[in-house]
Structures are given as structure tokens and as C-alpha cells.
Design a protein around this motif. Structure first.
Motif, PDB file in Angstrom:
ATOM      1  N   SER A   8     -18.339 -15.395  24.136  1.00  0.00           N
ATOM      2  CA  SER A   8     -19.554 -14.779  23.602  1.00  0.00           C
ATOM      3  C   SER A   8     -19.827 -15.344  22.215  1.00  0.00           C
ATOM      4  CB  SER A   8     -19.384 -13.264  23.484  1.00  0.00           C
ATOM      5  OG  SER A   8     -19.185 -12.700  24.753  1.00  0.00           O
ATOM      6  N   VAL A   9     -21.088 -15.387  21.856  1.00  0.00           N
ATOM      7  CA  VAL A   9     -21.450 -15.769  20.494  1.00  0.00           C
ATOM      8  C   VAL A   9     -20.880 -14.683  19.584  1.00  0.00           C
ATOM      9  CG1 VAL A   9     -23.360 -16.152  18.891  1.00  0.00           C
ATOM     10  CG2 VAL A   9     -23.550 -16.941  21.268  1.00  0.00           C
ATOM     11  N   ALA A  11     -20.177 -11.813  16.986  1.00  0.00           N
ATOM     12  CA  ALA A  11     -21.086 -10.757  16.531  1.00  0.00           C
ATOM     13  C   ALA A  11     -21.680 -11.056  15.166  1.00  0.00           C
ATOM     14  CB  ALA A  11     -20.352  -9.416  16.517  1.00  0.00           C
ATOM     15  N   SER A  13     -22.474 -14.002  13.952  1.00  0.00           N
ATOM     16  CA  SER A  13     -23.224 -15.259  13.933  1.00  0.00           C
ATOM     17  C   SER A  13     -24.705 -15.040  13.631  1.00  0.00           C
ATOM     18  CB  SER A  13     -23.084 -15.983  15.268  1.00  0.00           C
ATOM     19  OG  SER A  13     -23.942 -17.117  15.295  1.00  0.00           O
ATOM     20  N   ARG A  16     -26.978 -14.753  16.730  1.00  0.00           N
ATOM     21  CA  ARG A  16     -26.883 -13.570  17.592  1.00  0.00           C
ATOM     22  C   ARG A  16     -28.240 -12.901  17.817  1.00  0.00           C
ATOM     23  NH1 ARG A  16     -22.678 -11.981  20.895  1.00  0.00           N
ATOM     24  NH2 ARG A  16     -22.884  -9.775  21.170  1.00  0.00           N
ATOM     25  N   LEU A  19     -30.604 -14.432  20.661  1.00  0.00           N
ATOM     26  CA  LEU A  19     -30.131 -14.605  22.036  1.00  0.00           C
ATOM     27  C   LEU A  19     -31.069 -13.986  23.070  1.00  0.00           C
ATOM     28  CD1 LEU A  19     -26.281 -14.011  21.693  1.00  0.00           C
ATOM     29  CD2 LEU A  19     -27.554 -16.168  21.632  1.00  0.00           C
TER      30      LEU A  19
END
Length: 171
Positions: A8-9, A11, A13, A16, A19
């Protein structure tokens, strides 16, 4: 060499928030032993050690898309080897991408044209036993040409991205 894994990217980032509206996104992560490199240094290491077959595919891509009016991006590995990471500033070109944001735990790079916007994030998350490095890609398309382009790029990206990120483990 340890293979990068789909993840997952992170949190924290900067990518985020985008997305939900992305046409395409993915993220690949590897766990490294203790590593003091900054996210920008990690990015520069990843792209400067791009496998030769990926640069060959980029060269082919550039020949094909030039006929369609898209940008020739050059080779993914085209980084100035004499320029240290600390000399890069927001707005500088770093390989095929422009530096958009530089933070302690993340660097965001990207490229925009009339067909699509691409952003890449390299994050580092410190662990007691090492560091998790994640490389995320987010693409927003603007028109049909962007969607056609991504139709061909998505399958290649799913092979190229983890192969490139995995190179961090053989430093």
C-alpha cells in the motif's frame, strides 16, 4: 536479491490524497538492513542502477511515442553521476522526472503533459532492524490518448517497477 513486494502507498505519503481519483496507481516495497540514505538518495540509487533491458524498452518507447506527439523521456538511468543528492532542489530534473517535493521521509517526482500526469514517490520508514523503502506511482489521465498510452504501459510497468525497486537490495 530480495524481490520488491506489492504494498500500500504509505499513509504519510503526499500521493495518498490523489489515489481515489487516479487512473492507475501502485506501490512496491523492499525491506533493507539499516540504511542511512535519504529518500532522494534512494531514488537516485534506484534509477542509476536501472537494468539495461528497461533502458532498452524506454528507448523503444521513445521511438514509438515520438510519432504520436508524446515526449521523448530519455533513459530512466540518465542521472548526472557527479551531482550529489544534496545539490538537487525542487524543480530540478532527476532522470526522466522533475523533483516536486523533498521531505525527510519522502521525495516526490513527476512529469506532466497534455495526456497525463505521473507522480512517483519514494518513502523510507525506519524500523528497529532496518528500513522499508516504498516506491509508489500515481497516474492521472487527461484524455483518450492518455488512456491508450496507459493501456500499453500498465503491463510493462508491473514488470519494470518491481525489477527496478528490487535493485536496492543488491546495493
Amino acid at each position: 536479491m530480495i524481490r520488491a513486494q506489492v504494498s500500500s502507498v504509505p499513509a504519510f505519503s503526499a500521493l495518498r490524497a490523489s489515489l481515489d481519483t487516479a487512473y492507475f496507481h501502485d506501490c512496491y516495497s523492499v525491506e533493507l538492513p539499516v540504511d542511512e540514505r535519504s529518500p532522494l538518495e534512494l531514488y537516485l540509487s534506484v534509477v542509476s542502477h536501472t537494468p539495461g533491458w528497461i533502458d532498452a524498452l524506454m528507448k523503444l518507447r521513445n521511438k514509438i511515442v515520438a510519432r504520436l506527439g508524446l515526449k521523448d523521456l530519455g533513459a530512466l538511468s540518465h542521472i548526472d553521476p557527479g551531482k550529489p543528492a544534496q545539490d538537487y532542489r525542487v524543480g530540478d530534473q532527476a532522470g526522466i522526472f522533475k523533483l516536486l517535493e523533498i521531505h525527510e521521509h519522502e521525495v516526490v517526482l513527476g512529469e506532466t503533459d497534455k495526456h497525463l500526469d505521473v507522480k512517483i514517490s519514494v518513502t523510507r520508514q525506519d524500523l528497529p532492524s532496518g528500513v522499508v523503502v516504498s516506491v509508489a506511482t500515481v497516474v492521472h489521465v487527461h484524455n483518450a490518448m492518455g488512456r491508450v498510452y496507459m493501456f500499453f504501459v500498465k503491463p510493462a510497468h508491473r514488470i519494470m517497477a518491481p525489477a527496478t525497486v528490487s535493485r536496492l537490495t543488491s546495493r
